[in-house]
Design a protein around this motif. Structure first.
Motif, PDB file in Angstrom:
ATOM      1  N   LEU A  86     -89.996  16.518 -36.361  1.00 48.94           N
ATOM      2  CA  LEU A  86     -90.769  15.284 -36.350  1.00 48.94           C
ATOM      3  C   LEU A  86     -91.927  15.342 -35.360  1.00 48.94           C
ATOM      4  O   LEU A  86     -91.817  15.959 -34.285  1.00 48.94           O
ATOM      5  CB  LEU A  86     -89.866  14.100 -36.027  1.00 48.94           C
ATOM      6  N   LYS A  87     -93.014  14.696 -35.743  1.00 48.10           N
ATOM      7  CA  LYS A  87     -94.214  14.628 -34.918  1.00 48.10           C
ATOM      8  C   LYS A  87     -94.516  13.165 -34.590  1.00 48.10           C
ATOM      9  O   LYS A  87     -94.110  12.271 -35.350  1.00 48.10           O
ATOM     10  CB  LYS A  87     -95.398  15.216 -35.676  1.00 48.10           C
ATOM     11  N   PRO A  88     -95.243  12.911 -33.513  1.00 43.63           N
ATOM     12  CA  PRO A  88     -95.597  11.514 -33.199  1.00 43.63           C
ATOM     13  C   PRO A  88     -96.304  10.817 -34.357  1.00 43.63           C
ATOM     14  O   PRO A  88     -96.108   9.612 -34.566  1.00 43.63           O
ATOM     15  CB  PRO A  88     -96.510  11.659 -31.981  1.00 43.63           C
ATOM     16  N   GLU A  89     -97.082  11.532 -35.125  1.00 41.73           N
ATOM     17  CA  GLU A  89     -97.791  10.917 -36.248  1.00 41.73           C
ATOM     18  C   GLU A  89     -96.873  10.559 -37.408  1.00 41.73           C
ATOM     19  O   GLU A  89     -97.314   9.922 -38.372  1.00 41.73           O
ATOM     20  CB  GLU A  89     -98.921  11.830 -36.749  1.00 41.73           C
ATOM     21  N   ASP A  90     -95.596  10.938 -37.347  1.00 42.26           N
ATOM     22  CA  ASP A  90     -94.624  10.510 -38.348  1.00 42.26           C
ATOM     23  C   ASP A  90     -94.079   9.114 -38.040  1.00 42.26           C
ATOM     24  O   ASP A  90     -93.316   8.551 -38.847  1.00 42.26           O
ATOM     25  CB  ASP A  90     -93.449  11.483 -38.417  1.00 42.26           C
ATOM     26  N   THR A  91     -94.456   8.553 -36.906  1.00 34.03           N
ATOM     27  CA  THR A  91     -94.022   7.214 -36.544  1.00 34.03           C
ATOM     28  C   THR A  91     -94.507   6.208 -37.572  1.00 34.03           C
ATOM     29  O   THR A  91     -95.707   6.120 -37.853  1.00 34.03           O
ATOM     30  CB  THR A  91     -94.547   6.837 -35.149  1.00 34.03           C
ATOM     31  N   ALA A  92     -93.573   5.466 -38.161  1.00 32.96           N
ATOM     32  CA  ALA A  92     -93.910   4.523 -39.225  1.00 32.96           C
ATOM     33  C   ALA A  92     -92.662   3.765 -39.643  1.00 32.96           C
ATOM     34  O   ALA A  92     -91.548   4.128 -39.271  1.00 32.96           O
ATOM     35  CB  ALA A  92     -94.481   5.256 -40.441  1.00 32.96           C
ATOM     36  N   MET A  93     -92.888   2.716 -40.437  1.00 29.94           N
ATOM     37  CA  MET A  93     -91.796   2.063 -41.150  1.00 29.94           C
ATOM     38  C   MET A  93     -91.624   2.839 -42.453  1.00 29.94           C
ATOM     39  O   MET A  93     -92.599   3.041 -43.182  1.00 29.94           O
ATOM     40  CB  MET A  93     -92.127   0.600 -41.426  1.00 29.94           C
ATOM     41  N   TYR A  94     -90.414   3.276 -42.723  1.00 27.48           N
ATOM     42  CA  TYR A  94     -90.123   4.038 -43.931  1.00 27.48           C
ATOM     43  C   TYR A  94     -89.413   3.141 -44.939  1.00 27.48           C
ATOM     44  O   TYR A  94     -88.437   2.458 -44.602  1.00 27.48           O
ATOM     45  CB  TYR A  94     -89.256   5.255 -43.581  1.00 27.48           C
ATOM     46  N   TYR A  95     -89.897   3.169 -46.186  1.00 20.64           N
ATOM     47  CA  TYR A  95     -89.383   2.319 -47.240  1.00 20.64           C
ATOM     48  C   TYR A  95     -88.829   3.155 -48.393  1.00 20.64           C
ATOM     49  O   TYR A  95     -89.439   4.139 -48.807  1.00 20.64           O
ATOM     50  CB  TYR A  95     -90.491   1.428 -47.800  1.00 20.64           C
ATOM     51  N   CYS A  96     -87.702   2.718 -48.899  1.00 19.78           N
ATOM     52  CA  CYS A  96     -87.140   3.257 -50.126  1.00 19.78           C
ATOM     53  C   CYS A  96     -87.713   2.451 -51.290  1.00 19.78           C
ATOM     54  O   CYS A  96     -87.870   1.223 -51.176  1.00 19.78           O
ATOM     55  CB  CYS A  96     -85.629   3.127 -50.072  1.00 19.78           C
ATOM     56  N   ALA A  97     -88.018   3.126 -52.389  1.00 17.91           N
ATOM     57  CA  ALA A  97     -88.598   2.450 -53.535  1.00 17.91           C
ATOM     58  C   ALA A  97     -88.042   3.034 -54.827  1.00 17.91           C
ATOM     59  O   ALA A  97     -87.583   4.187 -54.848  1.00 17.91           O
ATOM     60  CB  ALA A  97     -90.115   2.575 -53.519  1.00 17.91           C
ATOM     61  N   ALA A  98     -88.109   2.251 -55.886  1.00 22.62           N
ATOM     62  CA  ALA A  98     -87.591   2.701 -57.177  1.00 22.62           C
ATOM     63  C   ALA A  98     -88.405   2.101 -58.308  1.00 22.62           C
ATOM     64  O   ALA A  98     -89.032   1.041 -58.158  1.00 22.62           O
ATOM     65  CB  ALA A  98     -86.122   2.320 -57.325  1.00 22.62           C
ATOM     66  N   VAL A  99     -88.385   2.793 -59.432  1.00 21.78           N
ATOM     67  CA  VAL A  99     -88.987   2.281 -60.664  1.00 21.78           C
ATOM     68  C   VAL A  99     -88.130   2.807 -61.809  1.00 21.78           C
ATOM     69  O   VAL A  99     -87.652   3.943 -61.770  1.00 21.78           O
ATOM     70  CB  VAL A  99     -90.462   2.722 -60.801  1.00 21.78           C
TER      71      VAL A  99
END
Length: 125
Positions: A86-99
């Motif tokens: 992991l890198k600092p730029e991977d910092t984020a809110m991660y969302y699961c999605a489906a279709v």
């Protein structure tokens, strides 16, 4: 009605690892494309990885070789994302999605119509 529930986010130092999990409730069919997206403050939501009903997987260039997506099509469906190096730029809110499609479309936000609430990943340097 399909419901997506993420877990597994947290805070790690650069170089560390996390494993995100998404459980899908309210759906037992065979035709579902699932994916992970992320959004950092001030940036648009972007696709990270997808996995379709045939087992094919795609990754954004910025995570290739570091992240691994996997899915388990038992009931409930489970989608996981292993985050390594992991890198600092991977910092984020991660969302699961489906279709509800067997094949995954390109990972554009507009192509996915079911979303989880998100789980925060923070990477410190």
């Amino acid at each position: 009605q399909m419901r997506l529930v993420e877990s597994g986010g947290g805070s790690v130092q650069a170089g560390g690892s996390l494993r995100l999990t998404c459980e899908v409730y309210g759906y037992t069919g065979l035709s579902v494309c699932m994916g992970w997206f992320r959004q950092s403050p001030g940036k648009e939501r972007e696709g990270v990885a997808t996995a379709d009903s045939y087992g094919r997987k795609t990754y954004a260039d910025f995570v290739k070789g570091r992240f691994t997506i996997s899915r388990d099509d038992s009931n409930p469906y489970t989608l996981e994302l292993q985050l390594d190096s992991l890198k600092p730029e991977d910092t984020a809110m991660y969302y699961c999605a489906a279709v509800l499609r067997r094949l995954c479309p390109p990972p554009r936000v507009s192509d996915f119509d079911r979303w989880g609430q998100g789980t925060q990943v923070t990477v410190s340097s």
